[in-house]
Write an enzyme that holds these catalytic residues in place. Structure first.
Site, PDB file in Angstrom:
ATOM      1  CG  HIS A 200      -1.590   1.525   1.061  1.00 34.11           C
ATOM      2  ND1 HIS A 200      -2.319   1.217   0.610  1.00 34.11           N
ATOM      3  CD2 HIS A 200      -1.559   2.285   2.228  1.00 34.11           C
ATOM      4  CE1 HIS A 200      -2.928   2.313   1.004  1.00 34.11           C
ATOM      5  NE2 HIS A 200      -2.679   2.937   2.422  1.00 34.11           N
ATOM      6  CD  GLU A 444      -7.269  -8.856  -8.771  1.00 38.46           C
ATOM      7  OE1 GLU A 444      -6.163  -7.732  -8.615  1.00 38.46           O
ATOM      8  OE2 GLU A 444      -8.230  -8.618  -8.133  1.00 38.46           O
ATOM      9  CG  ASP A 468      -3.509  -8.975  -6.056  1.00 37.92           C
ATOM     10  OD1 ASP A 468      -2.516  -9.176  -4.804  1.00 37.92           O
ATOM     11  OD2 ASP A 468      -4.682  -8.059  -5.994  1.00 37.92           O
ATOM     12  CB  CYS A 515      -5.041  -1.228 -13.175  1.00 39.09           C
ATOM     13  SG  CYS A 515      -5.630  -2.614 -12.926  1.00 39.09           S
TER      14      CYS A 515
HETATM   15  C1  PEP Z   1      -3.690  -5.526  -8.487  1.00 35.21           C
HETATM   16  O1  PEP Z   1      -3.399  -6.792  -8.187  1.00 35.21           O
HETATM   17  O2  PEP Z   1      -2.165  -5.940  -9.851  1.00 35.21           O
HETATM   18  C2  PEP Z   1      -4.178  -4.443  -8.673  1.00 35.21           C
HETATM   19  C3  PEP Z   1      -4.402  -3.261  -9.482  1.00 35.21           C
HETATM   20  O3  PEP Z   1      -4.954  -4.511  -7.239  1.00 35.21           O
HETATM   21  P1  PEP Z   1      -4.518  -3.462  -5.867  1.00 35.21           P
HETATM   22  O4  PEP Z   1      -3.220  -3.212  -5.850  1.00 35.21           O
HETATM   23  O5  PEP Z   1      -5.780  -3.092  -5.238  1.00 35.21           O
HETATM   24  O6  PEP Z   1      -4.518  -5.272  -5.189  1.00 35.21           O
HETATM   25 MG    MG Z   2      -5.214  -7.026  -6.861  1.00 34.52          MG
END
Ligand code: PEP
Ligand code: MG
Length: 590
Positions: A200, A444, A468, A515
């Site tokens: 995070h 993911e 992920d 993403c």
């Molecule tokens: C990911 O898992 O790449 C993603 C964009 O989602 P998060 O980082 O919120 O798990």
């Molecule tokens: Mg994710």
């Protein structure tokens, strides 16, 4: 300098967000981890100290009853009953007596609670039976709440709301709840003990365009508030109380970097098209509706990921339909008709909201547990509230819906069934929404990648969540610095998965976006172009850098280059090939 013992202390961690800053340490102490000071209480003040403890227990009980009531309202009595375990513990006469005795011997109330808990928790954790381990976690939770109330009454809890100008936040870890209240404009950078490239802390730092170094092991023990600190987010270095020469060297680097940044900014309004005219889209990732205002001015063609889970943090109750609606409207109103991909709540994993509901679902392995769509399907009321808010907002701007962490077709259909129900209700209530709202899924987890050909036939778009996908494919926790070496986007398995997902999407005639953080790292842009990625959704600060790479290459060269890489099973050789055409930063002309 406040900290004489750590003059020119150089620490190596994981580079999580690029850039260099020089600032002053703002130490965010986590009373959960950093031991509370064991201050001796004089005889004359001990009875007052005992009273303070009893008051904190009463305050905690009130809070827990409120939580119980909230859970009861949201999920019913059977779930609310789980909160009773904590309430029983609060009333435990052994705990009350032991802590009171300790205080009467001159130990502070905070330390007495901490000391009691540590003793009990250690012995329960040593038991083989999972039941006892669970109780250890319960006891820690209860004691944490009491200590919190003790400290906050003294006005001593420090949060990121208190951060001063030119601060570099140093902490054991930064949770979503910590950063939600942060005064962003004062924060220059982050440095944390734990975490990996996609934790995070890293995501927030990238979003804000500030440097961060994570996985520094024990910087939160070495640094003190007010220390001078350099964060080198390019190399993953932190220097505490730097000596003069190092300081001068970094000041020069910052100056040079400002020039590069200015050049990059010129790109923001140019299209993301290769030299030979092949176009991709570059979108922005946001976590907070306030960020939406800068998405278009950073040169994005829309929002490719709005992580809505942040609406659940740092609040006393669950967000209701109007909270979701307001947040989504705020986002789309800033987008002037450009699309916004709104992801439904990805709670769980490291994104546990400070809600009784989620705390109660304590799991040994939260990343493998009740996370994202799984949690929403288990608590449909929570999901429905959010879907209603999003759908209503879809009448105000272009919204595409994204479900996180889909693992199989059944989950997708179950989510869709709920979505259909919500649409039905809105029609009956004559509330407008976009009847043609597109819905896509995050790919993911490896099982979804493996069946991406089947899933592609059921949805309107894919978004690859590499943060992920890599952690689950490599069995390497994305927030654990000890396995950061395994967290590798260039592992042949990851590249094959990406190719497989893109091909599945294209064969079904749908667009494939990415993403995860990999999309925002210019080092990987050539390979992702070559693999056929349609859309890059990245932290706002990365948008011009990605455009710069796209605009400096030919698509046919990138395809050839991807072909070579896919044939290569040797990870280091792959890196060599990528390095050989590495165009980032100073190698290309703007
Ligand atoms: C990911 O898992 O790449 C993603 C964009 O989602 P998060 O980082 O919120 O798990
Ligand atoms: Mg994710």
């Amino acid at each position: 300098m406040k900290n004489n013992k750590n003059k020119n202390l150089i620490l190596k961690g994981i580079a999580a967000s690029s850039g260099i800053v020089i600032g002053r340490v703002f130490l965010l102490k986590n009373y959960d981890i950093a031991p509370i000071d064991n201050i001796r209480i004089p005889l004359s003040e001990r009875s007052r100290e005992v009273r303070r403890f009893h008051e904190a227990v009463v305050d905690t009980k009130l809070e827990m009853n409120e939580t119980r009531e909230k859970i009861n309202k949201a999920l019913g009595e059977s779930y609310a009953k789980i909160a009773d375990v904590h309430l029983f513990m609060l009333e435990d006469p052994i705990m009350i007596k032991d802590v009171t005795d300790k205080i009467n011997k001159g130990i502070s109330a905070e330390y007495a609670v901490y000391d009691f808990t540590r003793g009990i928790a250690l012995s329960l954790e040593a038991e083989k039976d999972g039941y006892f381990k669970e109780r250890a976690a319960d006891i820690k939770e209860v004691s944490k709440r009491i200590i919190h109330n003790l400290i906050s009454k003294k006005g001593k809890t420090i949060s990121l709301e208190d951060v001063g100008k030119n601060s570099v936040v140093v902490a054991h870890n930064l949770t979503p709840a910590d950063t939600v209240s942060m005064k962003e404009k004062f924060v220059l950078g982050f440095a944390t003990d734990i975490g990996g490239k996609t934790s995070h802390t890293a995501i927030v730092a990238n979003g804000l365009g500030i440097p961060a170094v994570v996985g520094l092991a024990n910087i939160s023990q070495s640094a003190e508030t007010g220390d001078e600190i350099i964060i080198d987010g390019n190399k993953g270095l932190v220097i505490l109380n730097p000596e003069k020469e190092i300081l001068e060297k970094y000041k020069k680097e910052i100056k040079d970097f400002t020039v590069v940044k200015k050049e990059l900014e010129k790109l923001k309004d140019l299209p993301a098209s290769t030299i030979d005219g092949y176009s991709v889209e570059v979108f922005g990732n946001i976590e907070n509706p306030n960020e939406a205002a800068s998405v278009l001015s950073m040169g994005a063609a829309g929002i490719g990921l709005y992580r809505t889970e942040f609406i659940y943090f740092n609040r006393a109750d669950l967000p209701d339909e109007s909270d979701h609606f307001d947040a989504c409207v705020k986002v789309v109103e800033n987008m002037n008709g450009f699309p916004t991909v709104i992801r439904t709540a990805d709670l769980g994993g490291d994104k546990l909201a400070d809600l009784g509901l989620l705390k109660l679902e304590r799991e040994k392995n939260p990343f493998m547990g009740l996370r994202a769509i799984r949690l929403c399907l288990k608590y449909p009321d929570l999901f429905i509230k959010q879907l209603r808010g999003i759908l209503r907002a879809s009448a105000k701007g272009k919204i595409n819906l994204l479900y996180p962490m889909i693992s199989n077709v059944d989950e997708l259909r179950e989510a869709d069934k709920i979505l259909q129900g919500v649409k039905e209700d809105l029609r009956k209530e004559k509330i407008p929404f976009d009847e043609n709202i597109k819905r896509g899924i995050m790919i993911e987890v490896p099982c979804a990648a493996m069946i991406s050909d089947i899933l592609a036939k059921e949805v309107d778009f894919f978004s690859i969540g590499t943060n992920d996908l890599i952690q689950y494919s490599m069995a390497a926790d994305r927030v654990n610095e000890n396995v950061a070496r395994l967290y590798d986007p260039l592992h042949p398995a990851i590249l094959r998965f990406i190719k497989m997902i893109i091909d599945s999407g294209h064969n079904a005639g749908i667009k494939v976006a990415m993403c995860g953080e990999m999309a925002g790292d210019p080092f990987y842009t050539p390979i992702l172009l070559g693999l056929g990625l349609d859309e890059f959704s990245v932290s706002l600060s990365q948008i011009p850098k990605i455009k710069k790479i796209v605009r400096s290459v030919k698509i046919e060269d990138m395809k050839e280059f991807a072909r070579q890489i896919l044939q290569c099973g040797d990870r280091d050789k792959i890196e060599e090939i990528v390095e050989s055409i590495n165009l980032s930063e100073d190698k290309t002309d703007v």
